[in-house]
Design an enzyme around this catalytic site. Structure first.
Site, mmCIF file in Angstrom:
data_model
loop_
_atom_site.group_PDB
_atom_site.id
_atom_site.type_symbol
_atom_site.label_atom_id
_atom_site.label_comp_id
_atom_site.label_asym_id
_atom_site.label_seq_id
_atom_site.Cartn_x
_atom_site.Cartn_y
_atom_site.Cartn_z
ATOM 1 N N ALA A 237 0.822 -1.209 0.000
ATOM 2 C CA ALA A 237 0.000 0.000 0.000
ATOM 3 C C ALA A 237 0.858 1.262 0.000
ATOM 4 O O ALA A 237 2.091 1.213 0.051
ATOM 5 C CB ALA A 237 -0.938 -0.014 1.203
ATOM 6 N N HIS A 238 0.164 2.408 -0.039
ATOM 7 C CA HIS A 238 0.876 3.681 -0.151
ATOM 8 C C HIS A 238 1.791 3.952 1.035
ATOM 9 O O HIS A 238 1.477 3.667 2.174
ATOM 10 C CB HIS A 238 -0.095 4.845 -0.376
ATOM 11 C CG HIS A 238 -1.151 5.017 0.663
ATOM 12 N ND1 HIS A 238 -2.180 5.907 0.524
ATOM 13 C CD2 HIS A 238 -1.349 4.421 1.861
ATOM 14 C CE1 HIS A 238 -2.955 5.856 1.586
ATOM 15 N NE2 HIS A 238 -2.469 4.964 2.403
#
Length: 342
Positions: A237-238
């Site tokens: 994820a980010h």
């Protein structure tokens, strides 16, 4: 490719026993190897095949040499030697050769020497491709992204805008790098999308399997350090950061802003909570759920290993009564304490 056993011995720094001129064309398992192939023994449970193998040669340790009935290369670690020989004899075709006429390449793309681009690939404006970079058929490389020297994208890889990939990287088919991270704010039940303004920075010698997703950062970049290997079907994820030399097995999932240290080993289908930090040299076994930061190197596990269905159902049923059993034991302890005080 063909090579003599003597040349292989020189390449590996191995001790040769037998005919240096025998030709080796492929690598194979001891049990199924034939003439022209080299096998390897890295696990003692396969020693029985040393007496019957049809291989032209075997990679093995000195302790196993007496049992070998064919030519041999004695090495310190046969599995490492196997990997080196496999690289030398690798016959995998390149993802692309030359630049296919159907490829769509923006006028200002910087192409290094020997770049290859496959059929129907799209390379957008501002992209830089290093010397020897290879883009497979159907790939998309977005604006202002960079692919380092000798890095390869297999067919149908998607690289969004402002992604930087280092030298000697390999990305397998179906992987997406730089898509939006899962960033939203909630206002009285309504989701407000937060534009993901960061990028993705991937170091040198990184390998990424098929159908893995590495999301771009919300503000800062998502970062994958040098020498990381990532299996298929992983979700990063980010703003996640993966440290140097870490290995990640299939279907592992990392929530946003998690930091993984150097030389970690992450088992398949492991799940990591967001905004936590894992120190260097941590091994997490498969199916583990990591909810808090880990500050000490070592081996970590969670979950229930497989049992027969009957045993598992009993275990599951008993776990429902743990709280009641705890209360009963506490009451028994209190009664025993009272009796001892009398």
């Amino acid at each position: 490719m063909t090579i003599t056993l003597g040349q292989l011995a020189q390449h590996l720094g191995a001790e040769l026993h037998g005919d240096a001129d025998v030709i080796i064309q492929r690598i194979a398992n001891l049990e199924t190897a034939q003439a022209g192939e080299i096998g390897f023994l890295s696990d003692s449970k396969y020693q029985q095949y040393l007496a019957t193998t049809q291989a032209s040669a075997v990679l093995l340790r000195a302790a196993d040499l007496a049992m070998c009935q064919t030519n041999a290369l004695v090495v310190k670690d046969p599995y490492i030697a196997f990997a080196r020989v496999a690289q030398l004899l690798d016959s995998t075709p390149a993802p692309a050769v030359n630049i296919h006429p159907s490829a769509v390449i923006a006028d200002d793309v910087q192409l290094g020497q020997g770049v290859a681009v496959g059929a129907n690939a799209v390379i957008e404006t501002g992209v830089v491709l290093g010397d020897g970079a290879i883009i497979g058929a159907g790939c998309f490389v977005g604006k202002n992204s960079k692919l380092g020297a000798r890095s390869k994208l297999w067919a149908n890889v998607t690289i969004y805008h402002n992604v930087r990939i280092g030298d000697d990287c390999l990305v397998q088919s179906g992987t997406v790098i730089g898509a939006d991270g899962f960033g939203y704010a909630n206002e009285r039940g309504e989701w407000i999308k937060i534009p993901q303004l960061g990028g993705v920075v991937i170091g040198n010698r990184v390998e990424i399997g098929s159908n893995t997703c590495i999301d771009r950062g919300a503000i800062d970049d998502t970062r994958i350090a040098d020498n990381v290997i990532i299996d298929n079907l992983c979700q990063i994820a980010h703003n996640v950061e993966i440290g140097y030399g870490t290995a990640i097995a299939g279907a592992a999932t990392f929530a946003g802003s998690t930091k993984i240290g150097k030389y970690c080993i992450i088992g398949g289908a492991s799940v990591f909570n967001g905004h936590i930090e894992i120190c260097d040299q941590v091994t997490v076994t498969g199916m583990a759920m990591v909810m808090r930061s880990i500050t000490e190197p070592g081996l970590y596990s969670s979950g229930i290993p497989a049992q027969t269905n009957k045993e598992w159902r009993k275990t599951a049923a008993r776990t429902l009564h743990i709280d009641d059993m705890y209360k009963r034991l506490s009451n028994i302890e209190k009664l025993l304490d009272k009796q001892e005080q009398k």
